[in-house]
Design a protein around this motif. Structure first.
Motif, short mmCIF file in Angstrom:
data_model
loop_
_atom_site.label_atom_id
_atom_site.label_comp_id
_atom_site.label_asym_id
_atom_site.label_seq_id
_atom_site.Cartn_x
_atom_site.Cartn_y
_atom_site.Cartn_z
N UNK A 52 -5.27 -14.07 18.97
CA UNK A 52 -4.38 -14.52 20.05
C UNK A 52 -3.55 -15.71 19.58
N UNK A 53 -4.17 -16.65 18.90
CA UNK A 53 -3.42 -17.80 18.40
C UNK A 53 -2.32 -17.38 17.44
N UNK A 54 -2.60 -16.41 16.59
CA UNK A 54 -1.58 -15.94 15.63
C UNK A 54 -0.37 -15.34 16.32
N UNK A 55 -0.55 -14.81 17.52
CA UNK A 55 0.55 -14.18 18.24
C UNK A 55 1.47 -15.19 18.93
N UNK A 56 1.01 -16.42 19.07
CA UNK A 56 1.79 -17.43 19.78
C UNK A 56 2.86 -18.04 18.88
N UNK A 57 3.96 -18.50 19.49
CA UNK A 57 4.93 -19.27 18.71
C UNK A 57 4.27 -20.54 18.17
N UNK A 58 4.75 -21.07 17.06
CA UNK A 58 4.11 -22.23 16.42
C UNK A 58 3.87 -23.41 17.34
N UNK A 59 4.83 -23.78 18.18
CA UNK A 59 4.64 -24.96 19.03
C UNK A 59 3.53 -24.74 20.05
N UNK A 60 3.42 -23.52 20.57
CA UNK A 60 2.34 -23.20 21.51
C UNK A 60 1.00 -23.13 20.78
N UNK A 61 1.01 -22.55 19.59
CA UNK A 61 -0.21 -22.42 18.79
C UNK A 61 -0.79 -23.81 18.48
N UNK A 62 0.08 -24.73 18.05
CA UNK A 62 -0.38 -26.08 17.71
C UNK A 62 -0.99 -26.77 18.93
N UNK A 63 -0.29 -26.70 20.05
CA UNK A 63 -0.77 -27.38 21.26
C UNK A 63 -2.11 -26.81 21.71
N UNK A 64 -2.23 -25.50 21.71
CA UNK A 64 -3.48 -24.88 22.17
C UNK A 64 -4.62 -25.15 21.18
N UNK A 65 -4.35 -25.08 19.90
CA UNK A 65 -5.38 -25.34 18.90
C UNK A 65 -5.88 -26.79 19.00
N UNK A 66 -4.98 -27.73 19.20
CA UNK A 66 -5.39 -29.12 19.32
C UNK A 66 -6.16 -29.35 20.62
N UNK A 67 -5.83 -28.60 21.66
CA UNK A 67 -6.59 -28.67 22.91
C UNK A 67 -8.01 -28.20 22.67
N UNK A 68 -8.17 -27.12 21.91
CA UNK A 68 -9.50 -26.62 21.57
C UNK A 68 -10.31 -27.69 20.84
N UNK A 69 -9.61 -28.51 20.06
CA UNK A 69 -10.28 -29.56 19.30
C UNK A 69 -10.58 -30.80 20.16
N UNK A 70 -10.22 -30.74 21.43
CA UNK A 70 -10.57 -31.81 22.35
C UNK A 70 -9.51 -32.86 22.61
#
Length: 77
Positions: free
Chosen positions: A18-36
């Motif tokens: 799912x992360x790979x399907x997101x545009x880079x700016x959305x991917x970064x924001x969501x991944x960093x959210x996962x990291x807390x």
């Protein structure tokens, strides 16, 4: 939090897909959210306004829920 509960029920491979399907700016924001990180912290890390991070997170969450729904629903949906 809502994100945590949603993602705990999903396999790691599915999350990465799912992360790979997101545009880079959305991917970064969501991944960093996962990291807390909070949206304000993410904004500092990415050097963008917090409102932009919150918008990217909202779009990423909608896209992720849609993608996961399609995966769970099968190919025919």
């Amino acid at each position: 939090m809502g994100d945590q509960a949603l993602w705990e029920s999903v396999e790691c491979d599915e999350v990465l897909a799912v992360l790979r399907e997101l545009p880079p700016c959305q991917r970064q924001a969501l991944a960093l959210t996962f990291d807390g990180f909070t949206p304000a912290e993410i904004a500092q890390i990415l050097d963008v306004p917090a409102v932009q991070v919150r918008g990217n997170l909202a779009r990423a969450r909608r896209a992720a829920v849609t993608a996961l729904g399609k995966r769970e629903g099968g190919e025919g949906q």
